[in-house]
Motif scaffolding. Structure first.
Motif, short mmCIF file in Angstrom:
data_model
loop_
_atom_site.label_atom_id
_atom_site.label_comp_id
_atom_site.label_asym_id
_atom_site.label_seq_id
_atom_site.Cartn_x
_atom_site.Cartn_y
_atom_site.Cartn_z
N ASP A 247 -19.69 -7.66 -9.03
CA ASP A 247 -20.99 -8.14 -9.54
C ASP A 247 -21.33 -9.51 -8.92
OD1 ASP A 247 -21.76 -5.96 -11.99
OD2 ASP A 247 -19.61 -6.72 -11.78
N ARG A 248 -20.60 -10.54 -8.74
CA ARG A 248 -20.75 -11.78 -8.22
C ARG A 248 -20.60 -11.91 -6.84
NH1 ARG A 248 -20.45 -16.37 -11.66
NH2 ARG A 248 -19.32 -17.50 -9.67
N GLY A 249 -20.24 -10.68 -6.23
CA GLY A 249 -19.93 -10.49 -4.77
C GLY A 249 -18.70 -11.11 -4.37
N CYS A 250 -17.67 -11.23 -5.46
CA CYS A 250 -16.36 -12.02 -5.14
C CYS A 250 -15.08 -10.96 -5.34
CB CYS A 250 -16.08 -13.17 -6.13
SG CYS A 250 -17.25 -14.46 -5.95
N GLY A 251 -15.36 -9.62 -5.39
CA GLY A 251 -14.36 -8.64 -5.67
C GLY A 251 -13.29 -8.68 -4.77
N VAL A 252 -13.50 -9.11 -3.44
CA VAL A 252 -12.28 -9.19 -2.52
C VAL A 252 -11.44 -10.54 -2.85
CG1 VAL A 252 -11.56 -9.78 -0.33
CG2 VAL A 252 -13.11 -7.84 -0.60
N SER A 253 -12.22 -11.64 -3.28
CA SER A 253 -11.37 -12.77 -3.69
C SER A 253 -10.52 -12.68 -5.03
CB SER A 253 -12.38 -13.89 -3.88
OG SER A 253 -12.88 -14.23 -2.59
N ASP A 254 -11.49 -11.89 -5.98
CA ASP A 254 -10.74 -11.61 -7.28
C ASP A 254 -9.27 -10.91 -7.01
OD1 ASP A 254 -12.46 -12.77 -8.85
OD2 ASP A 254 -13.73 -11.16 -9.31
N ALA A 255 -9.41 -9.92 -6.12
CA ALA A 255 -8.33 -9.21 -5.88
C ALA A 255 -7.39 -10.01 -5.19
CB ALA A 255 -8.69 -8.03 -5.06
N GLU A 256 -7.45 -10.66 -4.14
CA GLU A 256 -6.54 -11.44 -3.46
C GLU A 256 -5.77 -12.53 -4.29
OE1 GLU A 256 -7.68 -10.72 1.29
OE2 GLU A 256 -8.78 -12.51 0.26
N PHE A 257 -6.64 -13.25 -5.04
CA PHE A 257 -6.23 -14.32 -5.88
C PHE A 257 -5.23 -13.74 -6.88
CE2 PHE A 257 -9.79 -17.86 -5.35
CZ PHE A 257 -9.40 -17.83 -3.94
N GLY A 258 -5.89 -12.56 -7.32
CA GLY A 258 -5.04 -11.75 -8.59
C GLY A 258 -3.64 -11.25 -8.01
N VAL A 259 -3.64 -10.95 -6.82
CA VAL A 259 -2.24 -10.55 -6.44
C VAL A 259 -1.42 -11.81 -6.32
CG1 VAL A 259 -0.91 -9.78 -4.36
CG2 VAL A 259 -3.02 -8.65 -5.12
N LEU A 260 -1.99 -12.96 -5.88
CA LEU A 260 -1.00 -14.03 -5.83
C LEU A 260 -0.77 -14.45 -7.13
CD1 LEU A 260 -3.28 -16.17 -3.03
CD2 LEU A 260 -1.16 -14.99 -2.70
N ALA A 261 -1.55 -14.14 -8.05
CA ALA A 261 -1.04 -14.70 -9.31
C ALA A 261 -0.33 -13.84 -10.03
CB ALA A 261 -2.49 -14.70 -10.01
N GLY A 262 0.16 -12.81 -9.53
CA GLY A 262 1.13 -12.01 -10.08
C GLY A 262 1.10 -10.43 -10.18
N ALA A 263 -0.25 -9.89 -10.05
CA ALA A 263 -0.58 -8.49 -9.90
C ALA A 263 0.38 -7.81 -8.61
CB ALA A 263 -2.01 -8.05 -9.50
N GLU A 264 0.73 -6.75 -8.92
CA GLU A 264 1.45 -5.66 -7.91
C GLU A 264 0.58 -4.64 -7.62
OE1 GLU A 264 5.27 -6.90 -10.49
OE2 GLU A 264 3.52 -5.97 -11.35
N ARG A 265 -0.57 -4.41 -8.11
CA ARG A 265 -1.12 -2.88 -7.94
C ARG A 265 -2.72 -3.34 -7.77
NH1 ARG A 265 -3.41 0.96 -11.37
NH2 ARG A 265 -2.88 3.04 -10.52
N VAL A 266 -3.58 -2.79 -6.85
CA VAL A 266 -4.96 -3.06 -6.97
C VAL A 266 -5.59 -1.59 -6.68
CG1 VAL A 266 -6.64 -3.98 -5.57
CG2 VAL A 266 -4.62 -5.05 -5.64
N GLU A 267 -6.58 -1.46 -7.69
CA GLU A 267 -7.57 -0.49 -7.72
C GLU A 267 -8.74 -0.68 -7.06
OE1 GLU A 267 -5.70 1.97 -11.65
OE2 GLU A 267 -7.79 1.16 -11.92
N GLY A 268 -9.38 0.29 -6.27
CA GLY A 268 -10.37 0.21 -5.64
C GLY A 268 -10.90 1.19 -4.83
N THR A 269 -12.00 1.16 -4.03
CA THR A 269 -12.48 2.27 -3.35
C THR A 269 -12.75 1.92 -1.84
OG1 THR A 269 -14.88 1.32 -3.70
CG2 THR A 269 -13.77 3.01 -5.21
N LEU A 270 -12.76 2.96 -1.22
CA LEU A 270 -13.07 2.81 0.19
C LEU A 270 -14.33 2.39 0.49
CD1 LEU A 270 -11.62 5.97 1.75
CD2 LEU A 270 -10.47 3.76 1.60
N PHE A 271 -14.57 1.36 1.25
CA PHE A 271 -15.94 0.65 1.42
C PHE A 271 -16.70 -0.24 0.19
CE2 PHE A 271 -15.56 4.43 4.15
CZ PHE A 271 -15.35 3.94 5.51
N GLY A 272 -15.63 -0.19 -0.84
CA GLY A 272 -16.39 -0.75 -2.08
C GLY A 272 -17.28 0.21 -2.54
N ILE A 273 -17.67 1.36 -2.69
CA ILE A 273 -18.58 2.21 -3.23
C ILE A 273 -18.13 2.22 -4.67
CG2 ILE A 273 -19.52 4.37 -3.38
CD1 ILE A 273 -20.14 2.89 -0.61
N GLY A 274 -19.15 2.02 -5.77
CA GLY A 274 -18.81 2.04 -6.83
C GLY A 274 -20.02 1.55 -7.85
N GLU A 275 -20.13 1.63 -9.31
CA GLU A 275 -21.36 1.32 -10.01
C GLU A 275 -21.89 -0.02 -9.53
OE1 GLU A 275 -21.86 3.95 -13.66
OE2 GLU A 275 -19.67 3.11 -13.93
#
Length: 553
Positions: A247-275
């Protein structure tokens, strides 16, 4: 009214803040990727995929390398339910792939979900309920304890039905609308669910933290994830997952920072298609890893074909500037960019450089099934000599002298400016041919004959004003003799300053290209010739250059 005062922050900081994730430089190990294209992606489409299209999409995701794929909300519709049954009943799920189905924490929906997954070789039951303060207050009108009880009751029923149903099941819980939920409260719910499931390292559960609506900067999300990572119960039996939206255009940053912060798994879509503005783009995430020399465990070596198939299945166009996958993401129109890219590519070839470091291009387009000729440098009125020279060299083997290349650049840009469009490589070659190979408005070369005396002698046969004429000249060499014949006959004064020639191929029968620059009163005039006979190509180049002198002096 454009009134910023009606808004305030809607996120919650964790009780304690730590920034250990900031100390990590990059993501070196690929997280588990879970595609949610068949659920989140599909429900965002104006025309959802039918069963056959979903099956094709599933196979595409398997071919790319996804090991976890959310396939459906089985209780939502017959199409969703039938997809799950089709995959299971027809043994279409590879042994190393786990499907996932999603269910609200409501009894009848959970039961319908287990009907769908009966007999699944490996399936994740994804349980969720909304936990945010706004939804508790506005939608459900329930207390914190009541919302937590919904999650706990759902977890109990999921565990009971898994024990009663044929198949191999894993559990996942998501506190939906997490960004608007108090972090310690979301953690409490997750730990309460885990107390029911009691996961172990041998049979792990998944806690999935979604940015259902992205409402904070990425570093806030990372701090929230780090708090949960450090305070989850049964931590060695839990895979911490994230599900970023954009929503803020920061989905990729959220994911990358989230993995650095301890997440081991990421859910998403090809090309970012979503609601709304979409889910996190898994292609961008994977390719970001790839571009820094780490294996993302997903294969996008034919990304163009993947995109074409995806667009056909979803009836959704991928934006031309979409990272890595868009039509124009490797394309430079700017003159300075083109010059740097052209020189970088030349340096790479001449020095046999192994590591990729071409200016302006973060990854080798060839790795993604693209090509240098059509994707890297394209020409319009903003382009420069470097890009135009690159097009001629890579497509036609023609290497122009620096100053001639500059003049060719201006000639090409004029055509693009006048037509107000991009020019193809064929059109660029046409400009070169028209201006420097065939430009003979005053006289044309018909034939020539050399004889050796004290000096080199030449007889030139030219066509002028529809009549053939003969010129004689002599000089210290063949080209000097031709030049002197032209100077004397047409009363011209110029200096032959540049003469270059090169082969257009590698075998002995390849044509050669000659370029000649002559100067008069400080102005250069250029001509080119192409022929199997290098002398003929050179004579033709000089004839064109002299024609340009006569025309423009």
């Amino acid at each position: 009214m454009f009134n910023h005062q009606k808004y305030e922050k809607q996120y919650f900081l964790p009780p304690t803040l730590s920034y250990d994730w900031v100390k990590k430089e990059t993501i070196e190990k690929a997280p588990t990727w879970c595609s949610v294209d068949l659920r989140d992606g599909n429900q965002a489409l104006p025309i959802p995929m039918n069963l056959e299209e979903k099956l094709e999409m599933f196979q595409l995701l398997v071919d790319i390398g996804f090991k976890e794929i959310e396939v459906a909300f089985p209780a939502a519709s017959d199409t969703e339910f039938n997809l799950v049954r089709t995959l299971i009943d027809n043994n279409m799920i590879p042994d190393d792939v786990t499907i996932m189905v999603i269910t609200q924490a409501r009894e009848h929906i959970i039961r319908k979900t287990f009907e769908a997954v009966q007999g699944a070789p490996n399936a994740i039951i994804h349980l969720y309920n909304s936990t945010s303060e706004a939804q508790r207050r506005q939608v459900f009108k329930k207390t914190k304890d009541e919302i937590k009880q919904i999650a706990v009751d759902g977890a109990v029923l999921v565990k009971e039905l898994a024990e009663e149903t044929e198949g191999n099941f894993y559990f996942q819980y998501s506190p939906e609308s997490f960004p608007g939920t108090e972090v310690d409260y979301a953690l409490d719910i997750c730990n309460s669910v885990l107390d029911i499931w009691k996961p172990t390292p041998e049979h792990q559960a998944i806690i999935n933290i979604p940015t259902t609506v992205e409402n904070a900067m990425p570093h806030i999300f990372a701090s929230q994830i780090e708090y949960i990572h450090k305070n989850l119960s049964y931590r060695d039996g839990v895979r911490l997952s994230i599900h970023p939206h954009n929503d803020r255009g920061c989905g990729v940053s959220d994911a990358e920072f989230g993995v650095l912060a301890g997440a081991e798994r990421v859910e998403g879509t090809l090309f970012g298609i979503g609601e709304r503005t979409g889910n996190v783009d898994l292609i961008t995430l994977a390719m970001n890893m790839y571009s820094q020399g780490y294996d993302p465990k997903l294969n996008f070596s034919n990304l163009g074909a993947i995109r074409k198939q995806y667009e056909g299945l979803t009836r959704t166009a991928v934006y031309e500037r979409q990272p890595y996958s868009g039509d124009l993401v490797f394309t430079a129109f700017s003159g300075s960019h083109q010059d740097a890219i052209s020189k970088g590519m030349k340096y790479r070839k001449e020095n046999q450089v192994e590591k990729w470091d071409v200016p302006y291009i973060p990854v080798d387009p060839m790795d993604l099934g693209r090509n240098y000729q059509t994707d890297v440098i394209r020409i319009n009125s903003q382009s420069g000599k470097g890009g135009i020279g690159y097009i001629l060299e890579t497509n036609y083997g023609i290497k122009l002298p620096y100053k001639m290349n500059e003049e060719m650049g201006y000639a090409t840009k004029r055509v693009s400016d006048q037509t107000n469009r991009e020019l193809s490589s064929e059109e660029i070659y046409h400009v070169f041919k028209e201006q420097y190979l065939d430009y003979c408005p005053h006289f044309q070369l018909v034939d020539y004959r050399f004889e050796k005396g004290e000096q080199q002698e030449v007889t030139l046969k030219l066509k002028q004003a529809e009549q053939n004429i003969e010129l004689q000249g002599e000089g210290t060499g063949s080209l000097d003799a031709v030049s002197n014949a032209l100077k004397t006959s047409f009363k011209l004064d110029y200096e032959l300053e540049v003469y270059e020639q090169h082969s257009l191929g590698k075998d002995s029968l390849a044509e050669s290209c000659a370029q000649i620059g002559i100067s008069h009163n400080g102005q250069m005039y250029w001509g080119a010739g192409i022929d199997e006979d290098i002398m003929k190509a050179s004579v033709q180049a000089l004839v064109v250059a002299v024609n340009r002198l006569v025309a423009f002096k």
